[in-house]
Structure formats: structure tokens, C-alpha cells
Scaffold this motif. Structure first.
Motif, PDB file in Angstrom:
ATOM      1  N   GLN A 335      41.245  37.415  39.120  1.00  0.00           N
ATOM      2  CA  GLN A 335      40.242  38.255  38.452  1.00  0.00           C
ATOM      3  C   GLN A 335      40.492  39.740  38.724  1.00  0.00           C
ATOM      4  OE1 GLN A 335      36.058  36.825  38.547  1.00  0.00           O
ATOM      5  NE2 GLN A 335      36.867  35.031  39.628  1.00  0.00           N
ATOM      6  N   MET A 336      40.962  40.045  39.923  1.00  0.00           N
ATOM      7  CA  MET A 336      41.294  41.443  40.228  1.00  0.00           C
ATOM      8  C   MET A 336      42.435  41.936  39.338  1.00  0.00           C
ATOM      9  SD  MET A 336      41.130  41.278  44.425  1.00  0.00           S
ATOM     10  CE  MET A 336      41.931  42.884  44.649  1.00  0.00           C
ATOM     11  N   ALA A 337      43.469  41.103  39.177  1.00  0.00           N
ATOM     12  CA  ALA A 337      44.622  41.493  38.365  1.00  0.00           C
ATOM     13  C   ALA A 337      44.225  41.683  36.900  1.00  0.00           C
ATOM     14  CB  ALA A 337      45.722  40.446  38.483  1.00  0.00           C
ATOM     15  N   MET A 338      43.447  40.744  36.372  1.00  0.00           N
ATOM     16  CA  MET A 338      43.019  40.856  34.981  1.00  0.00           C
ATOM     17  C   MET A 338      42.039  42.015  34.805  1.00  0.00           C
ATOM     18  SD  MET A 338      43.396  39.838  31.914  1.00  0.00           S
ATOM     19  CE  MET A 338      44.264  38.276  32.083  1.00  0.00           C
ATOM     20  N   GLY A 339      41.197  42.222  35.808  1.00  0.00           N
ATOM     21  CA  GLY A 339      40.212  43.288  35.725  1.00  0.00           C
ATOM     22  C   GLY A 339      40.847  44.665  35.664  1.00  0.00           C
ATOM     23  N   VAL A 340      41.848  44.921  36.516  1.00  0.00           N
ATOM     24  CA  VAL A 340      42.470  46.248  36.518  1.00  0.00           C
ATOM     25  C   VAL A 340      43.334  46.443  35.280  1.00  0.00           C
ATOM     26  CG1 VAL A 340      44.600  45.718  37.828  1.00  0.00           C
ATOM     27  CG2 VAL A 340      43.497  47.959  38.055  1.00  0.00           C
ATOM     28  N   LYS A 341      43.993  45.374  34.843  1.00  0.00           N
ATOM     29  CA  LYS A 341      44.793  45.458  33.609  1.00  0.00           C
ATOM     30  C   LYS A 341      43.914  45.820  32.419  1.00  0.00           C
ATOM     31  CE  LYS A 341      46.664  42.104  30.339  1.00  0.00           C
ATOM     32  NZ  LYS A 341      47.334  43.006  29.427  1.00  0.00           N
ATOM     33  N   THR A 342      42.727  45.178  32.333  1.00  0.00           N
ATOM     34  CA  THR A 342      41.816  45.407  31.205  1.00  0.00           C
ATOM     35  C   THR A 342      41.227  46.807  31.247  1.00  0.00           C
ATOM     36  OG1 THR A 342      41.275  43.052  31.130  1.00  0.00           O
ATOM     37  CG2 THR A 342      39.746  44.570  30.046  1.00  0.00           C
ATOM     38  N   VAL A 367      44.860  35.109  59.903  1.00  0.00           N
ATOM     39  CA  VAL A 367      45.481  36.417  59.703  1.00  0.00           C
ATOM     40  C   VAL A 367      46.867  36.216  59.092  1.00  0.00           C
ATOM     41  CG1 VAL A 367      46.467  38.410  60.889  1.00  0.00           C
ATOM     42  CG2 VAL A 367      44.214  37.537  61.552  1.00  0.00           C
ATOM     43  N   GLY A 368      47.171  37.021  58.092  1.00  0.00           N
ATOM     44  CA  GLY A 368      48.448  36.891  57.392  1.00  0.00           C
ATOM     45  C   GLY A 368      48.358  36.138  56.087  1.00  0.00           C
ATOM     46  N   LEU A 369      47.188  35.535  55.811  1.00  0.00           N
ATOM     47  CA  LEU A 369      47.002  34.855  54.526  1.00  0.00           C
ATOM     48  C   LEU A 369      46.788  35.910  53.441  1.00  0.00           C
ATOM     49  CD1 LEU A 369      46.502  32.265  52.819  1.00  0.00           C
ATOM     50  CD2 LEU A 369      44.067  32.496  53.420  1.00  0.00           C
ATOM     51  N   VAL A 370      47.611  35.863  52.411  1.00  0.00           N
ATOM     52  CA  VAL A 370      47.558  36.862  51.339  1.00  0.00           C
ATOM     53  C   VAL A 370      47.696  36.168  49.991  1.00  0.00           C
ATOM     54  CG1 VAL A 370      48.736  38.849  50.288  1.00  0.00           C
ATOM     55  CG2 VAL A 370      48.493  38.713  52.777  1.00  0.00           C
ATOM     56  N   TYR A 371      46.883  36.609  49.035  1.00  0.00           N
ATOM     57  CA  TYR A 371      46.996  36.136  47.652  1.00  0.00           C
ATOM     58  C   TYR A 371      47.398  37.304  46.769  1.00  0.00           C
ATOM     59  CZ  TYR A 371      44.750  31.770  49.008  1.00  0.00           C
ATOM     60  OH  TYR A 371      44.449  30.554  49.601  1.00  0.00           O
ATOM     61  N   ILE A 372      48.351  37.043  45.897  1.00  0.00           N
ATOM     62  CA  ILE A 372      48.797  38.041  44.927  1.00  0.00           C
ATOM     63  C   ILE A 372      48.492  37.521  43.532  1.00  0.00           C
ATOM     64  CG2 ILE A 372      50.799  39.259  43.964  1.00  0.00           C
ATOM     65  CD1 ILE A 372      52.032  39.110  46.788  1.00  0.00           C
ATOM     66  N   GLY A 373      47.831  38.353  42.734  1.00  0.00           N
ATOM     67  CA  GLY A 373      47.500  37.989  41.370  1.00  0.00           C
ATOM     68  C   GLY A 373      48.337  38.778  40.377  1.00  0.00           C
ATOM     69  N   LEU A 374      48.676  38.139  39.258  1.00  0.00           N
ATOM     70  CA  LEU A 374      49.490  38.805  38.242  1.00  0.00           C
ATOM     71  C   LEU A 374      48.960  38.462  36.858  1.00  0.00           C
ATOM     72  CD1 LEU A 374      52.004  40.528  37.615  1.00  0.00           C
ATOM     73  CD2 LEU A 374      53.326  38.396  37.528  1.00  0.00           C
ATOM     74  N   ALA A 375      48.634  39.484  36.100  1.00  0.00           N
ATOM     75  CA  ALA A 375      48.173  39.328  34.720  1.00  0.00           C
ATOM     76  C   ALA A 375      49.241  39.886  33.796  1.00  0.00           C
ATOM     77  CB  ALA A 375      46.848  40.050  34.499  1.00  0.00           C
ATOM     78  N   SER A 376      49.675  39.104  32.809  1.00  0.00           N
ATOM     79  CA  SER A 376      50.792  39.460  31.953  1.00  0.00           C
ATOM     80  C   SER A 376      50.337  40.143  30.671  1.00  0.00           C
ATOM     81  CB  SER A 376      51.572  38.194  31.592  1.00  0.00           C
ATOM     82  OG  SER A 376      50.846  37.432  30.623  1.00  0.00           O
ATOM     83  N   LYS A 378      50.470  39.024  27.823  1.00  0.00           N
ATOM     84  CA  LYS A 378      49.834  38.016  26.974  1.00  0.00           C
ATOM     85  C   LYS A 378      48.517  37.515  27.569  1.00  0.00           C
ATOM     86  CE  LYS A 378      54.157  36.316  24.933  1.00  0.00           C
ATOM     87  NZ  LYS A 378      55.011  35.121  24.709  1.00  0.00           N
ATOM     88  N   ASN A 379      48.036  38.245  28.585  1.00  0.00           N
ATOM     89  CA  ASN A 379      46.786  37.900  29.264  1.00  0.00           C
ATOM     90  C   ASN A 379      46.853  36.551  29.973  1.00  0.00           C
ATOM     91  OD1 ASN A 379      45.451  40.296  28.578  1.00  0.00           O
ATOM     92  ND2 ASN A 379      44.839  39.474  26.584  1.00  0.00           N
ATOM     93  N   GLU A 380      48.065  36.151  30.331  1.00  0.00           N
ATOM     94  CA  GLU A 380      48.227  34.972  31.180  1.00  0.00           C
ATOM     95  C   GLU A 380      48.085  35.449  32.617  1.00  0.00           C
ATOM     96  OE1 GLU A 380      51.539  32.799  28.300  1.00  0.00           O
ATOM     97  OE2 GLU A 380      52.159  34.074  29.973  1.00  0.00           O
ATOM     98  N   VAL A 381      47.266  34.782  33.395  1.00  0.00           N
ATOM     99  CA  VAL A 381      47.020  35.228  34.757  1.00  0.00           C
ATOM    100  C   VAL A 381      47.314  34.098  35.730  1.00  0.00           C
ATOM    101  CG1 VAL A 381      44.554  34.622  34.690  1.00  0.00           C
ATOM    102  CG2 VAL A 381      45.372  36.394  36.276  1.00  0.00           C
ATOM    103  N   SER A 382      47.903  34.457  36.861  1.00  0.00           N
ATOM    104  CA  SER A 382      48.260  33.462  37.871  1.00  0.00           C
ATOM    105  C   SER A 382      48.146  34.098  39.243  1.00  0.00           C
ATOM    106  CB  SER A 382      49.678  32.936  37.642  1.00  0.00           C
ATOM    107  OG  SER A 382      50.590  34.001  37.517  1.00  0.00           O
ATOM    108  N   SER A 383      48.099  33.260  40.255  1.00  0.00           N
ATOM    109  CA  SER A 383      48.014  33.752  41.635  1.00  0.00           C
ATOM    110  C   SER A 383      48.982  32.978  42.513  1.00  0.00           C
ATOM    111  CB  SER A 383      46.592  33.632  42.175  1.00  0.00           C
ATOM    112  OG  SER A 383      46.172  32.277  42.193  1.00  0.00           O
TER     113      SER A 383
END
Length: 418
Positions: A335-342, A367-376, A378-383
Motif C-alpha cells: 500500500q505504501m508503494a502504490m500510495g506514493v506512486k499514485t 530486528v532485521g525484518l524488512v518488507y519492500i513493496g514495488l508498484a509497477s 501497470k499498477n501491479e503491486v507486490s512485496s
């Protein structure tokens, strides 16, 4: 014939000063084709410095000293070298005049302690210092030994090396062959894993291949000895291609290229733009991108959504999902990735949320757990989930998170365009 670098200064041993002089000199020796197998750091102690000299002359013919040429009592390099070889120090009128003029130019009078800098071993030649008050020497105390001394101040040492030492060495026949290196950079593969893939290349005579790792990436250094840079490049080129082919997408660039610069080139090539949303990296990802000159061509900006209220208010993250999954989750990263893209109207949106530590970790979310989100586009989003580990430390977790996010986008751009 080989050279040895000897850096003098207790402050170096204590870690108070970064020893950049040895790196510079090593690179310069390679450009002249002078073999160099050992470096030594020794404190401001005459007896220990003599021990270092004794070892150095047994295995090298060119000794390059930096540091210990100042006016204070602990600056003992020149007098210790002279004492080791049983040669008296003499005061140089030429050096006295040079120091006096430099003080006068600054509106000052030379102090008595500065006369110490005019003492050089009998028979030594002066290695002029155009900017500072500490000259060096070029001296052959024995026919088979050549000694250079330089002040520890890097800017002074660099000027003295290029103005005087390099011409001297070239006049002695050095510089006809060079050692030229190219560094290949890899992300997403460990040093041992890469080494296993390319193990057969480590036995090559010329060029040679050697691995080294640091801060999440691995490098392979290809070094060739030849009579010119072009000839060295010709030796390196086929080996470089073979190593790239073996590594595939794990290879990302060479020499001074960074993940941010490579991603920038790919975005510019495709005419696309990027925005980022960061939590645990606190703007580090944006800094990596904007460290590249001209990044405004493709990077439009970012949001540092450190608090959940910013994730909700600026990025449109669903507060119910924050309650259900937590801020450190794949759902929120997407949601963060799609939100900033939009909101920034970019082609791509890239986000990071995680626990950089050293506090804040739990059994389920360490500690050290990290999630990366990517919105393309074509509005395809994945983490994507990563566990970088508490032992890395906060700064390194943040740095590796930013680089991994860039690497993720790099791979997506390459695969899509292939």
C-alpha cells in the motif's frame, strides 16, 4: 623489485585517523607497474620503526614512508631512518629558506621547532613540499634501497607524489608496464556462492581474478599487467564477459557504478519515473537516488512515513490493515508503494518498512525484518520479505535495505526490457 608502504603515526593505530594514504599509494604503484606486497602501520616509536625498517629492507627495494615529518617531538621518521642506516642528520639551508618564506606569506615567523623539519640524512635529496612546511626525502642509503618520505597530510602527499616521486620513478625505468584493474560488482549473492561459481578463474596468471566483499555486496577484481591501459583492457575484456555471463542478474555494474546509478540509467532509458515511500530507512533510499547527478530526470520525490499517521494520511494505507498486519508487513509495504506512486504520479513506486533495531523486535518480527513493496507502471503491486539479522547493526540494516530495494527494481527493469 617491489615496494613497501610504511605509514607512521600512533593516531593511525588508535583509529583516530582514516589511513587513506596507503590506499592512494597502492593505486599509484599499480599505475606504474611496481609490485607491492606489504603495508605496515607503526606508531611514533623509534625502536618499533627500526624493526619495521629491518623487515621491509629484507623483502622490498622501494620503501615509502608517510607521516612523522612534523615539528613536534613525536615526529621521528627522518631521524629514525638516518639512525638505522648510521648516517648523521644535516640541516638544509634550502629547506630553512622555504619554510621561512611560507611562514612569511602567512604573516607569521618561523618557530624554532620548525627547524627540525630541515634536518635530513646526509646524502639524501630533498623531496619538495609545494604546499606544506614538511619536505620529504629521496634517498639511497644502499645501492639496492630507495627511500621516499612524505608528510601524513593527504593533500600534501598527493602533490609531492605526482610532482616529484612519479617523474623520479619513471626516470628509473618504471611506468613502462602498468597494473590495471577492473572491479565487477554483484548484489544478491554471497561471496562464497559466487566464488564457487567462478573458482576456476582464480588460477589465471594474467589477468588475475580475486573476490572481496563488504556491506552486502561482492566484488571480483580483475587485474592485468601490460604495457598500456589499452593492452590491459584487451586482456581483461574476455574474462569480464565470461564472469558476467556466469553471474547473470547478480552482476549489476563495474568500478564506480552503484545500484542507484544503474537504476537511474535504466529508468532514463525507458523514460520512466520513480517515487519512494520509506519507514525504517528514514530517507536513506531517497539520498542514494539523489546522490546521482541528474537524478531529477527520473526521481520525483518521496515520503518518509515514519509514523503510522503519515502512512494513513499521505500514502492512503488502510488503518485496519495496520491494526491487523502491523506496519512491518507485506500488506502495508504494498500500500505504501502504490500510495506514493499514485500521489506523485510516477511510473514506479518503491517502499521500505522494517525493524532496523536495536530495539523494537519481537519473536515473530525480529530486528532485521524488512518488507519492500514495488508498484509497477501497470499498477501491479507486490512485496518481498527479507531478514537481514540483528547482528548487522542499525546503520547497516538501513543501508542494505535501501540497496536491496534498488536491486529489486533493477532486476524488474532488466527482465521486463529483455
Amino acid at each position: 623489485m617491489s615496494a613497501e608502504i610504511i605509514c607512521v603515526g600512533t593516531e593511525l593505530l588508535l583509529g583516530d585517523i582514516l589511513n587513506s594514504n596507503s590506499q592512494y599509494l597502492a593505486q599509484q604503484l599499480a599505475q606504474l607497474g611496481i609490485p607491492h606486497y606489504n603495508q605496515t602501520v607503526v606508531g611514533d616509536n623509534p625502536e618499533r620503526l627500526k624493526q619495521v625498517i629491518e623487515i621491509a629492507i629484507s623483502r622490498a627495494q622501494i620503501l615509502i614512508f608517510t607521516g612523522g615529518l612534523g615539528p613536534t617531538p613525536d615526529d621521528l621518521t627522518c631521524e629514525t631512518i638516518a639512525d638505522f642506516f648510521g648516517v648523521p642528520l644535516i640541516e638544509s639551508p634550502e629547506i630553512i629558506e622555504d619554510i621561512t618564506q611560507k611562514f612569511a606569506q602567512r604573516g607569521r615567523i618561523m618557530t624554532p621547532s620548525n627547524r627540525k623539519q630541515a634536518l635530513i640524512p646526509q646524502g639524501a635529496d630533498i623531496l619538495p613540499n609545494p604546499t606544506g612546511t614538511a619536505p620529504g626525502i629521496i634517498w639511497q642509503p644502499r645501492p639496492e634501497i630507495t627511500i621516499f618520505t612524505f608528510p601524513g597530510v593527504p593533500s600534501e602527499m598527493h602533490r609531492m607524489w605526482t610532482d616529484t616521486a612519479v617523474p623520479y620513478l619513471k626516470n628509473q625505468g618504471w611506468g613502462k608496464e602498468i597494473i590495471y584493474s577492473r572491479s565487477l560488482r554483484f548484489w544478491g549473492i554471497g561471496e562464497s556462492a559466487l566464488a564457487e561459481k567462478v573458482a576456476s578463474y582464480f588460477n589465471l596468471p594474467n589477468p588475475t581474478v580475486a573476490p572481496y566483499a563488504g556491506k552486502g555486496e561482492v566484488r571480483l577484481r580483475i587485474s592485468a599487467k601490460a604495457d598500456s591501459e589499452a593492452a590491459a583492457e584487451a586482456l581483461i575484456s574476455p574474462v569480464e564477459k565470461q564472469l558476467k555471463d556466469i553471474a547473470g542478474l547478480d552482476y549489476y555494474g563495474a568500478n564506480d557504478e552503484t545500484l542507484a546509478s544503474v537504476v537511474g540509467d535504466l529508468l532514463r532509458l525507458s523514460g520512466e519515473t520513480l517515487s519512494v515511500a520509506e519507514s525504517c530507512t528514514g530517507g536513506g533510499l531517497g539520498q542514494m537516488l539523489t546522490d546521482i547527478s541528474g537524478s531529477s530526470d527520473y526521481f520525483w520525490g518521496g515520503v518518509i512515513s515514519y509514523d503510522n499517521s503519515v502512512k494513513v494520511g499521505l500514502l492512503g494505507v488502510n488503518p485496519d490493515d495496520l491494526d491487523k498486519f502491523g506496519a512491518v508487513s507485506g500488506n502495508v509495504a504494498e500500500q505504501m508503494a502504490m500510495g506514493v506512486k499514485t500521489r506523485l504520479s510516477t511510473s514506479w513506486g518503491l517502499s521500505i518498512t522494517g525493524i532496523a533495531g536495536p530495539t523494537g523486535g519481537t519473536d515473530t518480527k525480529p530486528v532485521g525484518l524488512v518488507y519492500i513493496g514495488l508498484a509497477s507502471p501497470k499498477n501491479e503491486v507486490s512485496s518481498f520479505e527479507y531478514r537481514f539479522g540483528a547482528m548487522r547493526g542499525r546503520a547497516l540494516i538501513r543501508y542494505v535495505s535501501g540497496c536491496t530495494a534498488l536491486d529489486l527494481l533493477r532486476r524488474k527493469l532488466i527482465i521486463r526490457n529483455s
